[in-house]
Scaffold this motif. Structure first.
Motif, PDB file in Angstrom:
ATOM      1  N   VAL A  29      38.401  45.201  48.827  1.00  0.00           N
ATOM      2  CA  VAL A  29      37.085  45.762  49.131  1.00  0.00           C
ATOM      3  C   VAL A  29      36.130  45.331  48.024  1.00  0.00           C
ATOM      4  CG1 VAL A  29      35.743  47.866  49.489  1.00  0.00           C
ATOM      5  CG2 VAL A  29      38.109  47.736  50.304  1.00  0.00           C
ATOM      6  N   GLY A  30      35.246  44.432  48.339  1.00  0.00           N
ATOM      7  CA  GLY A  30      34.335  43.894  47.330  1.00  0.00           C
ATOM      8  C   GLY A  30      34.961  42.703  46.619  1.00  0.00           C
ATOM      9  N   ASP A  31      34.204  42.161  45.692  1.00  0.00           N
ATOM     10  CA  ASP A  31      34.637  40.978  44.956  1.00  0.00           C
ATOM     11  C   ASP A  31      34.884  41.304  43.491  1.00  0.00           C
ATOM     12  OD1 ASP A  31      34.378  39.210  47.168  1.00  0.00           O
ATOM     13  OD2 ASP A  31      32.211  39.172  46.854  1.00  0.00           O
ATOM     14  N   LEU A  32      35.876  40.662  42.924  1.00  0.00           N
ATOM     15  CA  LEU A  32      36.136  40.756  41.492  1.00  0.00           C
ATOM     16  C   LEU A  32      35.595  39.483  40.848  1.00  0.00           C
ATOM     17  CD1 LEU A  32      37.460  42.241  39.103  1.00  0.00           C
ATOM     18  CD2 LEU A  32      39.548  40.974  39.598  1.00  0.00           C
ATOM     19  N   ARG A  33      34.594  39.639  40.010  1.00  0.00           N
ATOM     20  CA  ARG A  33      34.038  38.473  39.321  1.00  0.00           C
ATOM     21  C   ARG A  33      35.109  37.888  38.410  1.00  0.00           C
ATOM     22  NH1 ARG A  33      30.063  41.481  36.506  1.00  0.00           N
ATOM     23  NH2 ARG A  33      30.446  39.981  34.845  1.00  0.00           N
ATOM     24  N   VAL A  34      35.369  36.609  38.568  1.00  0.00           N
ATOM     25  CA  VAL A  34      36.418  35.939  37.801  1.00  0.00           C
ATOM     26  C   VAL A  34      36.128  35.986  36.306  1.00  0.00           C
ATOM     27  CG1 VAL A  34      37.639  33.744  37.497  1.00  0.00           C
ATOM     28  CG2 VAL A  34      36.995  34.492  39.763  1.00  0.00           C
ATOM     29  N   ASP A  35      34.847  36.003  35.913  1.00  0.00           N
ATOM     30  CA  ASP A  35      34.519  36.053  34.489  1.00  0.00           C
ATOM     31  C   ASP A  35      34.872  37.396  33.851  1.00  0.00           C
ATOM     32  OD1 ASP A  35      32.384  37.261  35.917  1.00  0.00           O
ATOM     33  OD2 ASP A  35      31.034  36.926  34.217  1.00  0.00           O
ATOM     34  N   LEU A  36      35.214  38.409  34.653  1.00  0.00           N
ATOM     35  CA  LEU A  36      35.691  39.679  34.094  1.00  0.00           C
ATOM     36  C   LEU A  36      37.130  39.564  33.591  1.00  0.00           C
ATOM     37  CD1 LEU A  36      34.359  42.399  36.567  1.00  0.00           C
ATOM     38  CD2 LEU A  36      33.611  41.956  34.236  1.00  0.00           C
ATOM     39  N   LEU A  37      37.822  38.522  34.021  1.00  0.00           N
ATOM     40  CA  LEU A  37      39.210  38.322  33.609  1.00  0.00           C
ATOM     41  C   LEU A  37      39.272  37.484  32.337  1.00  0.00           C
ATOM     42  CD1 LEU A  37      40.535  37.395  37.142  1.00  0.00           C
ATOM     43  CD2 LEU A  37      41.070  39.500  35.908  1.00  0.00           C
ATOM     44  N   ALA A  38      40.001  37.955  31.343  1.00  0.00           N
ATOM     45  CA  ALA A  38      40.261  37.130  30.163  1.00  0.00           C
ATOM     46  C   ALA A  38      41.066  35.917  30.627  1.00  0.00           C
ATOM     47  CB  ALA A  38      41.038  37.922  29.116  1.00  0.00           C
ATOM     48  N   GLU A  39      40.960  34.829  29.906  1.00  0.00           N
ATOM     49  CA  GLU A  39      41.642  33.588  30.316  1.00  0.00           C
ATOM     50  C   GLU A  39      43.138  33.809  30.563  1.00  0.00           C
ATOM     51  OE1 GLU A  39      42.102  30.072  31.828  1.00  0.00           O
ATOM     52  OE2 GLU A  39      40.129  30.728  31.162  1.00  0.00           O
ATOM     53  N   GLY A  40      43.795  34.579  29.721  1.00  0.00           N
ATOM     54  CA  GLY A  40      45.234  34.813  29.867  1.00  0.00           C
ATOM     55  C   GLY A  40      45.573  36.134  30.518  1.00  0.00           C
TER      56      GLY A  40
END
Length: 121
Positions: A29-40
């Motif tokens: 439900v909705g989108d998770l912005r990829v930039d919210l994820l740390a690289e690892g």
């Protein structure tokens, strides 16, 4: 379209609202912005754990459809948060769920780890 009942716990806390938004995105439900994820970053869930932005983004596309999601509790403190409640996937009985989110800092700028689970309840 998934019916969503939101938690009243988010009304006065931007970090709680962010954790709830992340949890709902994990459930499709909705989108998770990829930039919210740390690289690892890692996402541990039933069946398999995935590590890295690209792998998590790909896994988000494989989420089953939900008939409804009821978020009953959102708690954040320091670098961690949890979102729990009940949900029902199409053709299945209701289940309870929990997403534990660990951020890289108390500012909750990026996600370091997610642990998700659900079971009959």
């Amino acid at each position: 379209m998934t019916r969503v009942a939101r938690s009243p716990d988010c009304g006065n806390s931007p970090t709680n609202a962010k954790a709830e938004e992340i949890a709902l995105a994990l459930m499709g439900v909705g989108d998770l912005r990829v930039d919210l994820l740390a690289e690892g970053a890692s996402w541990e869930r039933f069946g398999a754990a995935v590590t890295g932005r690209a792998a998590i983004a790909a896994a988000l596309g494989d989420q089953p459809a939900h008939e409804w999601i009821e978020v009953s509790e959102v708690v954040t403190h320091g670098k961690a948060g949890s979102v729990s409640g009940r949900m029902q996937r199409a053709g299945e009985p209701p289940r309870i769920f929990c997403h534990v989110i660990r951020f890289t800092s108390a500012k909750a700028g990026q996600i370091a780890q997610i642990v998700s689970f659900d079971h009959a309840g």
